[in-house]
Enzyme design. Structure first.
Site, short mmCIF file in Angstrom:
data_model
loop_
_atom_site.label_atom_id
_atom_site.label_comp_id
_atom_site.label_asym_id
_atom_site.label_seq_id
_atom_site.Cartn_x
_atom_site.Cartn_y
_atom_site.Cartn_z
N LYS A 172 -60.35 21.88 45.08
CA LYS A 172 -59.71 23.39 45.17
C LYS A 172 -60.53 24.12 44.59
O LYS A 172 -60.58 24.38 43.45
CB LYS A 172 -58.09 23.35 44.84
CG LYS A 172 -57.64 24.69 44.65
CD LYS A 172 -57.77 25.54 46.13
CE LYS A 172 -57.20 27.02 45.69
NZ LYS A 172 -57.83 27.86 44.96
N GLY A 226 -57.14 25.85 33.69
CA GLY A 226 -56.64 27.30 33.93
C GLY A 226 -55.42 27.48 32.83
O GLY A 226 -55.41 26.96 31.62
N GLU A 248 -56.52 20.98 31.06
CA GLU A 248 -57.08 21.62 30.09
C GLU A 248 -56.48 23.10 30.15
O GLU A 248 -56.84 24.03 31.35
CB GLU A 248 -58.74 21.91 30.02
CG GLU A 248 -59.03 22.58 28.48
CD GLU A 248 -60.40 22.65 28.33
OE1 GLU A 248 -60.92 23.83 28.85
OE2 GLU A 248 -61.21 21.84 27.99
N CYS A 282 -61.61 29.73 27.64
CA CYS A 282 -60.53 29.51 26.63
C CYS A 282 -60.95 29.30 25.23
O CYS A 282 -59.97 29.38 24.55
CB CYS A 282 -59.88 28.40 27.49
SG CYS A 282 -60.89 27.00 27.83
N GLU A 382 -52.70 34.50 24.76
CA GLU A 382 -54.10 34.45 25.25
C GLU A 382 -54.38 35.77 26.42
O GLU A 382 -54.02 35.87 27.16
CB GLU A 382 -54.47 33.12 26.09
CG GLU A 382 -56.10 33.12 26.53
CD GLU A 382 -56.26 32.00 27.06
OE1 GLU A 382 -57.39 31.27 26.68
OE2 GLU A 382 -55.57 31.48 28.00
#
Length: 483
Positions: A172, A226, A248, A282, A382
């Site tokens: 995807k 993501g 992750e 990230c 975040e």
């Protein structure tokens, strides 16, 4: 320029004929027309992958898998310049980071090309003449849901071990970088020996296709990179089929500055670590915890280092930080930062939208705040952009407690000249990766992943094969010779 779906070895427009457009985040100009699919494309791609997996010519042929991966790497190596430029045009990151990502991706493909012939199990004689053999077999059809921020490395760190293990795949693709990903996969699809259906790719602006990949009983593995929020949704949706998950997720990486650290040097390095991909990584440095003896010095040095970064088009010489991925993301990040400015103890550097940039571009300059309460939302959540929080500590224990006061556990760094101090702190931090006197060093040989809500499993390194394999026990009693 167009990006189509790849289904059973053929590039196709969406079944409905719909498409969407993507923009260069630095110029606001159109970069590509992207096929806009739905559930039907996902179903067709999964069917192709499942049919291909049943043929032993791929799943049980490690030498072919190795050669396909190595041929892919060789093809990409000839196109490094054009791929790096296209990555910057679709993603916005500075050209030096794009070159680094392409080269790292090629290195990783070759790493797993070697691993393809070393997916080994073990054997034991459990009693006289009784043997237990443990095989590591490919898990089956793997769905890979890939983000836009590092579309080469984050694709290949899932796709390469999946292919090395013998899985077939459905990718995807992130819409924002679909054209770039299509160019990567065109080179793979053209490799001699790759059977049709082993690699499939779909695009959509909605979620029907992704939902099908997660819920389908034909899909055996989902690998997702993501946000933690989306990762939780995937876990819930995958529960019905109890499939393997490789996740992750989010992070709130901290850097701990010990009393003996070289503050000016650390500040310069951390300014780059905080603004890598414009802070859209990230593992980017988001919290800087400083010993009280250096707190004021670090406040001055980090403010200066961030303010001196040149924000501009990633293709321009001398640019230190490019735009965010799009204006919607930029505005969402700016809204969160503005809220932080209202609450923070001190605003050391106030980020803004530059006035001299093209219309519809997505630029935002870096921000730095100082705050004592580690429970504040902007310390805990975040914020996926160029935003940094400065905190202070008095003792090693306090530093570890503050750093570990988070639901995340992806990465951190420790800055000190004392080796024993570095290792004490590294062991105390609940993180999947801890760097010493550096930040954001990632490569094929070293597993990465997170503790707690930063994810499940590990990618990169030998352990990544575990996310795409199953262990099978085969027992046989062959007996022993008489006497």
């Amino acid at each position: 320029m167009k990006a189509f779906n790849l289904i059973n070895g053929v590039w196709e427009p969406s079944f409905s004929g719909r498409s969407t457009t993507t923009l260069d985040p630095a110029t606001g100009l159109e970069t590509a027309s992207v096929a806009d699919g739905e559930r039907g494309e996902a179903e067709a791609a999964v069917e192709a992958a499942a049919a291909s997996f049943t043929r032993a010519s791929w799943s049980q042929n490690p030498r072919l898998r190795q050669m396909v991966l190595l041929r892919w790497a060789d093809r990409l190596e000839k196109e490094v310049d054009s791929l790096a430029t296209l990555l910057t045009r679709t993603n916005g990151k500075i050209i030096g980071q794009s070159y680094g990502e392409i080269r790292a991706a090629i290195s990783e493909i070759r790493y797993y090309g070697g691993m393809a012939r070393h997916v080994v199990g073990h054997n034991a004689e459990v009693a006289p003449g009784e043997f237990s053999t443990m095989l590591r077999e490919p898990a089956g059809v793997a769905a890979l849901i890939i983000p836009w921020n590092a579309p080469a490395v984050l694709l290949i760190r899932s796709l390469a071990p999946a292919l090395a293990a013998g899985c077939t795949t459905v990718i995807k693709v992130a819409t924002q970088t679909a054209l770039f990903t299509a160019r990567l996969l065109e080179h793979l699809n053209a490799c001699e020996g790759l059977p049709a259906g082993v690699v499939n790719a779909i695009h959509e602006t909605g979620h029907q296709g992704s939902q099908y990949l997660v819920e389908s009983s034909t899909v055996d593995v989902v690998s997702f990179t993501g946000s933690t929020a989306v990762g939780k949704t995937i876990m819930a949706a995958a529960a019905g089929t109890v499939k393997k998950l490789s996740l992750e997720l989010g992070g709130k990486s901290c850097a701990i500055i010990m009393p003996d650290a070289d503050v000016p040097a650390a500040a310069t390095s951390l300014a780059r670590a905080a603004t890598i991909i414009s802070g859209q990584q990230c593992t980017a440095a988001r919290r800087v915890l400083v010993h009280e003896s250096h707190y004021n010095e670090m406040a001055d040095e980090l403010t200066k280092a961030l303010a001196n970064l040149k924000v501009g088009n990633g293709l321009d010489a001398g640019t230190s930080m490019g735009p965010l991925i799009d204006t919607a993301s930029r505005d969402r990040i700016l809204n969160a930062i503005d809220q932080a400015f209202e609450i923070a103890d001190r605003v050391l550097l106030r980020g803004r939208i530059p006035e001299d940039m093209p219309p519809n571009s997505a630029f935002l300059t870096p921000s730095l705040v100082a705050h004592e309460d580690s429970n504040a939302f902007f310390v805990q959540e975040e914020i996926f952009g160029p935003f940094v929080v400065l905190e202070r500590f008095n003792t090693e224990t306090e530093a570890a407690e503050k750093a570990n006061n988070t639901v995340f556990g992806l990465s951190a760094s420790v800055w000190t000249d004392q080796n024993a101090t570095a290792w004490r702190m590294a062991r105390a931090l609940r993180r999947g990766t801890v760097w010493i006197n550096d930040h954001n060093k990632l490569f094929a040989e070293a597993e990465t992943g997170g503790y707690r809500q930063s994810g499940l499993g590990r990618l990169h390194g030998y352990e990544a094969l575990s996310d795409f394999t199953e262990t099978k026990h085969i027992y046989q009693n062959v007996g022993t010779l008489a006497g």
